[in-house]
Design a protein around this motif. Structure first.
Motif, PDB file in Angstrom:
ATOM      1  N   ASP A  83     -23.026 -30.465  28.397  1.00 35.34           N
ATOM      2  CA  ASP A  83     -24.456 -30.488  28.734  1.00 35.34           C
ATOM      3  C   ASP A  83     -24.912 -31.879  29.183  1.00 35.34           C
ATOM      4  O   ASP A  83     -26.101 -32.173  29.203  1.00 35.34           O
ATOM      5  N   LEU A  84     -23.973 -32.729  29.558  1.00 36.76           N
ATOM      6  CA  LEU A  84     -24.303 -34.074  30.010  1.00 36.76           C
ATOM      7  C   LEU A  84     -23.991 -34.202  31.498  1.00 36.76           C
ATOM      8  O   LEU A  84     -23.169 -33.481  32.047  1.00 36.76           O
ATOM      9  N   ALA A  85     -24.669 -35.142  32.138  1.00 39.28           N
ATOM     10  CA  ALA A  85     -24.442 -35.358  33.567  1.00 39.28           C
ATOM     11  C   ALA A  85     -24.591 -36.836  33.893  1.00 39.28           C
ATOM     12  O   ALA A  85     -25.348 -37.561  33.237  1.00 39.28           O
ATOM     13  N   THR A  86     -23.868 -37.288  34.896  1.00 45.04           N
ATOM     14  CA  THR A  86     -23.996 -38.654  35.382  1.00 45.04           C
ATOM     15  C   THR A  86     -23.898 -38.633  36.897  1.00 45.04           C
ATOM     16  O   THR A  86     -23.184 -37.822  37.476  1.00 45.04           O
ATOM     17  N   ARG A  87     -24.639 -39.513  37.550  1.00 43.35           N
ATOM     18  CA  ARG A  87     -24.708 -39.544  39.012  1.00 43.35           C
ATOM     19  C   ARG A  87     -24.393 -40.959  39.495  1.00 43.35           C
ATOM     20  O   ARG A  87     -24.845 -41.943  38.904  1.00 43.35           O
ATOM     21  N   HIS A  88     -23.615 -41.034  40.574  1.00 47.06           N
ATOM     22  CA  HIS A  88     -23.241 -42.324  41.138  1.00 47.06           C
ATOM     23  C   HIS A  88     -23.362 -42.276  42.652  1.00 47.06           C
ATOM     24  O   HIS A  88     -23.135 -41.242  43.271  1.00 47.06           O
ATOM     25  N   ARG A  89     -23.679 -43.432  43.253  1.00 39.90           N
ATOM     26  CA  ARG A  89     -23.679 -43.544  44.707  1.00 39.90           C
ATOM     27  C   ARG A  89     -22.272 -43.828  45.195  1.00 39.90           C
ATOM     28  O   ARG A  89     -21.457 -44.418  44.506  1.00 39.90           O
ATOM     29  N   GLY A  90     -22.003 -43.385  46.434  1.00 38.42           N
ATOM     30  CA  GLY A  90     -20.685 -43.603  47.021  1.00 38.42           C
ATOM     31  C   GLY A  90     -20.793 -43.776  48.517  1.00 38.42           C
ATOM     32  O   GLY A  90     -21.861 -44.072  49.061  1.00 38.42           O
ATOM     33  N   ASP A  91     -19.678 -43.573  49.203  1.00 37.81           N
ATOM     34  CA  ASP A  91     -19.650 -43.699  50.657  1.00 37.81           C
ATOM     35  C   ASP A  91     -20.315 -42.492  51.312  1.00 37.81           C
ATOM     36  O   ASP A  91     -20.386 -41.411  50.731  1.00 37.81           O
ATOM     37  N   ALA A 177     -18.215 -30.086  38.051  1.00 39.60           N
ATOM     38  CA  ALA A 177     -18.674 -29.476  36.798  1.00 39.60           C
ATOM     39  C   ALA A 177     -17.446 -29.109  35.969  1.00 39.60           C
ATOM     40  O   ALA A 177     -16.564 -28.390  36.450  1.00 39.60           O
ATOM     41  N   PHE A 178     -17.397 -29.617  34.738  1.00 45.30           N
ATOM     42  CA  PHE A 178     -16.275 -29.378  33.831  1.00 45.30           C
ATOM     43  C   PHE A 178     -16.787 -28.566  32.648  1.00 45.30           C
ATOM     44  O   PHE A 178     -17.734 -28.978  31.960  1.00 45.30           O
ATOM     45  N   VAL A 179     -16.176 -27.422  32.409  1.00 44.53           N
ATOM     46  CA  VAL A 179     -16.636 -26.498  31.368  1.00 44.53           C
ATOM     47  C   VAL A 179     -15.490 -26.249  30.393  1.00 44.53           C
ATOM     48  O   VAL A 179     -14.368 -25.928  30.807  1.00 44.53           O
ATOM     49  N   GLU A 180     -15.787 -26.374  29.107  1.00 42.21           N
ATOM     50  CA  GLU A 180     -14.785 -26.114  28.072  1.00 42.21           C
ATOM     51  C   GLU A 180     -14.874 -24.663  27.622  1.00 42.21           C
ATOM     52  O   GLU A 180     -15.958 -24.149  27.358  1.00 42.21           O
ATOM     53  N   THR A 181     -13.734 -24.001  27.562  1.00 39.86           N
ATOM     54  CA  THR A 181     -13.670 -22.615  27.103  1.00 39.86           C
ATOM     55  C   THR A 181     -12.736 -22.532  25.906  1.00 39.86           C
ATOM     56  O   THR A 181     -12.088 -23.515  25.528  1.00 39.86           O
TER      57      THR A 181
END
Length: 405
Positions: A83-91, A177-181
């Motif tokens: 339930d966490l997210a992070t955003r980064h700038r790139g090319d 998006a990474f989801v644990e099952t």
């Protein structure tokens, strides 16, 4: 000198090569043979970067302008972990539908006088007479397979399973998006390629794939499972499995193809027929177009065909070394995802961006992250000192002059 060229395969590599050769000499007799009907291409969107677009503007400005006009662009990446997210700038990056890309290139080729023959399958048994035959018929190339011993073809199959899907969710950034099952982790990569569509590639370990029942599910049931797992990033939008009328979307293992040599007599390999790189580096279309540029350049530079083909192969092999290495390590990063997924999201995403590093698999992830940050800060300090040095020197010099007055 007028040359007759038969290009087998109507993908980006074959079409762009035909464009470049016609621009070099309009008298060249060039035919592109494509086994499928026109407009029946598979796949969703493809990605490329500003560097490629700049090259294309150099070699054929008209098709480059059309490509840019029909592409979407982004310069950010976002990673969702639980339930966490992070955003980064790139090319700056671009996405375009594969169907639209081929439409642009085919139209440009026709306008230059290239003959396009669709629904026309070429094999070793019905090769057209030509000075040069270009095998641009993909990783499963029939022409290459017929002479596999000569080409020294080798295929390594990756461990993870993946499926290439579409969605009506239009992502505003390159989205992970990474989801644990209960059966392990499953993840997707999503990126827009038009105002109403995005590509969504889903990947997981084989035990997760079978544990979730995806190995036995039909397309509709499998998509329902994936829509539930990725509900947060899809935001109510469906996944779309079928990208053509030929078949349902399939779960695959990526096949990395290499060849000992790329030419045999007047037959030469181009694009995925010559080499493949893991989809996680997003370079397949770029490399195919760059192959076309290199082959056209070699043919224009050398009048003797053997010398031209040898030059093309040497040049492209050398240029591919770094991206092929990056692709291998990128695939391994995802195959060893549990090693990184427990890190804080910003650290995990930072190492996701470093997944091409040959050092990363051998250094504890948290230590690698600290070393990488320290190195980045040191480089920033170096840049600041380079910027500051001349300013300080000018100030000291000015004060020295003032003191003499």
């Amino acid at each position: 000198m007028r040359v007759k060229v038969a290009c087998v395969g109507g993908g980006p590599a074959g079409l762009y090569l035909s464009i470049l050769l016609k621009r070099q000499d309009p008298s060249h007799d060039i035919t592109v043979h494509e086994r499928d009907q026109e407009g029946s291409t598979y796949g969703w969107g493809v990605t490329y970067w500003r560097g490629l677009l700049d090259k294309l503007h150099t070699y054929d400005p008209e098709s480059a302008r059309a490509l840019e006009e029909h592409s979407v662009r982004w310069s950010e990446g976002v990673a969702h972990v639980r339930d966490l997210a992070t955003r980064h700038r790139g090319d700056e990056a671009f996405g375009i539908g594969r169907h639209r890309l081929l439409e642009i290139l085919a139209g440009r080729a026709r306008s230059l006088g290239v003959r396009l023959e669709f629904a026309h399958e070429i094999t070793d048994g019905n090769l057209p007479e030509a000075d040069l035959v270009v095998a641009a018929d993909g990783v499963h190339s029939a022409l290459r397979t017929r002479h596999a011993d000569h080409f020294g073809s080798e295929i390594r199959t990756g461990r993870n399973r993946y499926i290439w899907l579409g969605t009506t969710q239009v992502f505003d950034a390159f989205t992970f998006a990474f989801v644990e099952t209960d059966h392990g982790w499953i993840w997707c990569y999503g990126y827009a390629f038009g105002p109403e569509r995005s590509t969504c590639v889903v990947e997981c370990a084989p035990e997760t794939w079978s544990g979730l029942g995806l190995d036995e599910a039909n397309e509709a049931d499998g998509l329902a499972v994936l829509e539930k797992l990725f509900a947060d990033v899809l935001d109510g939008h469906p996944l779309i499995g079928r990208s053509s009328d030929r078949a349902d979307a399939q779960w695959l293992n990526f096949r990395t193809l290499t060849n000992r040599t790329w030419h045999r007599g007047n037959l030469v390999l181009l694009g995925d027929a010559a080499h493949t790189t893991h989809y996680s580096v997003g370079a397949g279309t770029t490399l195919a177009l760059e192959d076309a540029v290199a082959l056209a350049g070699a043919l224009g530079e050398h009048a003797e065909l053997p010398r031209a083909l040898a030059h093309y192969e040497r040049e492209r092999r050398s240029q591919l070394l770094s991206i092929q290495s990056a692709a291998r390590y990128s695939a391994q990063w995802y195959e060893n995802l549990p090693r990184y997924i427990s890190l804080p999201p910003d650290q995990m995403f930072a190492l996701l961006g470093q997944r091409h590093s040959p050092l990363l698999p051998h250094v504890p992830p948290r230590l690698y992250y600290r070393i990488d940050r320290a190195a980045g800060q040191l480089e920033a300090l170096r840049r600041f000192k380079r910027w500051l040095g001349p300013k300080v020197a000018r100030t000291v010099h000015a004060r020295a002059l003032a003191s003499r007055k």
